[in-house]
Design a protein around this motif. Sequence first.
Motif, short mmCIF file in Angstrom:
data_model
loop_
_atom_site.label_atom_id
_atom_site.label_comp_id
_atom_site.label_asym_id
_atom_site.label_seq_id
_atom_site.Cartn_x
_atom_site.Cartn_y
_atom_site.Cartn_z
N VAL A 48 0.86 -1.18 0.00
CA VAL A 48 0.00 0.00 0.00
C VAL A 48 0.89 1.23 0.00
O VAL A 48 1.88 1.30 0.74
CB VAL A 48 -0.93 0.03 1.24
CG1 VAL A 48 -1.84 1.25 1.21
CG2 VAL A 48 -1.76 -1.25 1.33
N ILE A 55 0.90 5.14 0.83
CA ILE A 55 0.13 6.07 1.67
C ILE A 55 0.75 7.45 1.58
O ILE A 55 1.95 7.62 1.83
CB ILE A 55 0.10 5.61 3.14
CG1 ILE A 55 -0.36 4.16 3.25
CG2 ILE A 55 -0.78 6.53 3.98
CD1 ILE A 55 -0.17 3.55 4.63
N GLU A 56 -0.07 8.42 1.21
CA GLU A 56 0.36 9.81 1.21
C GLU A 56 -0.13 10.43 2.51
O GLU A 56 -1.29 10.23 2.90
CB GLU A 56 -0.24 10.55 0.01
CG GLU A 56 0.24 9.98 -1.32
CD GLU A 56 -0.55 10.49 -2.50
OE1 GLU A 56 0.07 10.89 -3.49
OE2 GLU A 56 -1.80 10.47 -2.42
N LYS A 100 5.51 3.50 1.82
CA LYS A 100 5.23 2.21 1.20
C LYS A 100 5.21 1.17 2.31
O LYS A 100 6.19 1.00 3.03
CB LYS A 100 6.32 1.88 0.18
CG LYS A 100 6.19 0.55 -0.50
CD LYS A 100 7.35 0.37 -1.48
CE LYS A 100 7.39 -0.99 -2.09
NZ LYS A 100 8.57 -1.15 -2.98
N TYR A 157 -4.13 -4.06 6.60
CA TYR A 157 -4.01 -2.62 6.37
C TYR A 157 -4.79 -1.83 7.42
O TYR A 157 -4.29 -0.86 7.98
CB TYR A 157 -4.50 -2.27 4.96
CG TYR A 157 -4.51 -0.79 4.71
CD1 TYR A 157 -3.32 -0.06 4.76
CD2 TYR A 157 -5.69 -0.13 4.44
CE1 TYR A 157 -3.33 1.30 4.54
CE2 TYR A 157 -5.69 1.23 4.22
CZ TYR A 157 -4.52 1.94 4.27
OH TYR A 157 -4.51 3.28 4.06
N LEU A 203 -3.30 0.89 10.06
CA LEU A 203 -3.82 2.25 10.20
C LEU A 203 -4.24 2.54 11.63
O LEU A 203 -3.80 3.53 12.22
CB LEU A 203 -5.02 2.48 9.28
CG LEU A 203 -4.76 2.67 7.80
CD1 LEU A 203 -6.09 2.88 7.08
CD2 LEU A 203 -3.84 3.84 7.54
N SER A 242 -4.47 11.42 5.48
CA SER A 242 -3.76 10.41 4.69
C SER A 242 -4.66 9.95 3.55
O SER A 242 -5.88 10.04 3.63
CB SER A 242 -3.33 9.22 5.55
OG SER A 242 -4.45 8.46 5.94
N ARG A 243 -4.01 9.48 2.51
CA ARG A 243 -4.71 8.92 1.34
C ARG A 243 -3.93 7.68 0.93
O ARG A 243 -2.71 7.73 0.79
CB ARG A 243 -4.76 9.94 0.21
CG ARG A 243 -5.49 9.42 -1.02
CD ARG A 243 -5.67 10.50 -2.05
NE ARG A 243 -4.42 10.70 -2.75
CZ ARG A 243 -4.28 11.51 -3.80
NH1 ARG A 243 -5.30 12.23 -4.22
NH2 ARG A 243 -3.13 11.63 -4.40
N SER A 244 -4.63 6.59 0.70
CA SER A 244 -3.97 5.31 0.44
C SER A 244 -4.39 4.71 -0.89
O SER A 244 -5.51 4.89 -1.34
CB SER A 244 -4.30 4.31 1.54
OG SER A 244 -3.94 4.82 2.80
N THR A 245 -3.45 3.95 -1.47
CA THR A 245 -3.70 3.25 -2.72
C THR A 245 -3.06 1.87 -2.63
O THR A 245 -1.87 1.76 -2.30
CB THR A 245 -3.06 4.01 -3.90
OG1 THR A 245 -3.53 5.36 -3.89
CG2 THR A 245 -3.39 3.35 -5.22
#
Length: 156
Positions: A71, A73-74, A113, A122, A126, A139-142
């Motif tokens: 994942v 994460i920003e 990362k 995940y 978090l 935060s923003r996750s992908t």
Amino acid sequence: MEKTVDLDEIDRKILRELRRDGRLSNAGLAEKVGLSASPCWNRVRRLEEQGVIEGYTVLLNQQALGVPDTVMIEVTLDRHDDDTFARFGQALADMPEVLEAYLLTGEYDYLIKVAVAGTAGYEEFLRRKLYKLPGLRHSRSTFVLRRLKQAHSPEP
């Protein structure tokens, strides 16, 4: 700023071969780059002393270790002082799930990362770790679907 090291073609061949296989013996490396063992060993030692070769490591398989998902994460922090950055950065460095962390310019302060075991892993990361860090504002996750390329150093 670190000084750039001048590399000749043999140095570059040595680095390419070691990048492919860091466990290559000196004799095997010497044969691949067209040197005898002693000059090859001297060049590798020089590259290590100059800091071109920072170290040797092993790559572990995330799937085999039970954390197959990656994942990105920003993260945005609520403050941008030296102490906040230092504490947040150290906290990230101490988390085994964090594979890489970068301080950024732009909209987000960090790109992180992490390796997790699915959405449950995940969520646990978090709730139990990331969201407990002081200073985190957003935060923003992908989730990564597939890795297309992996390199741990640039091509010499």
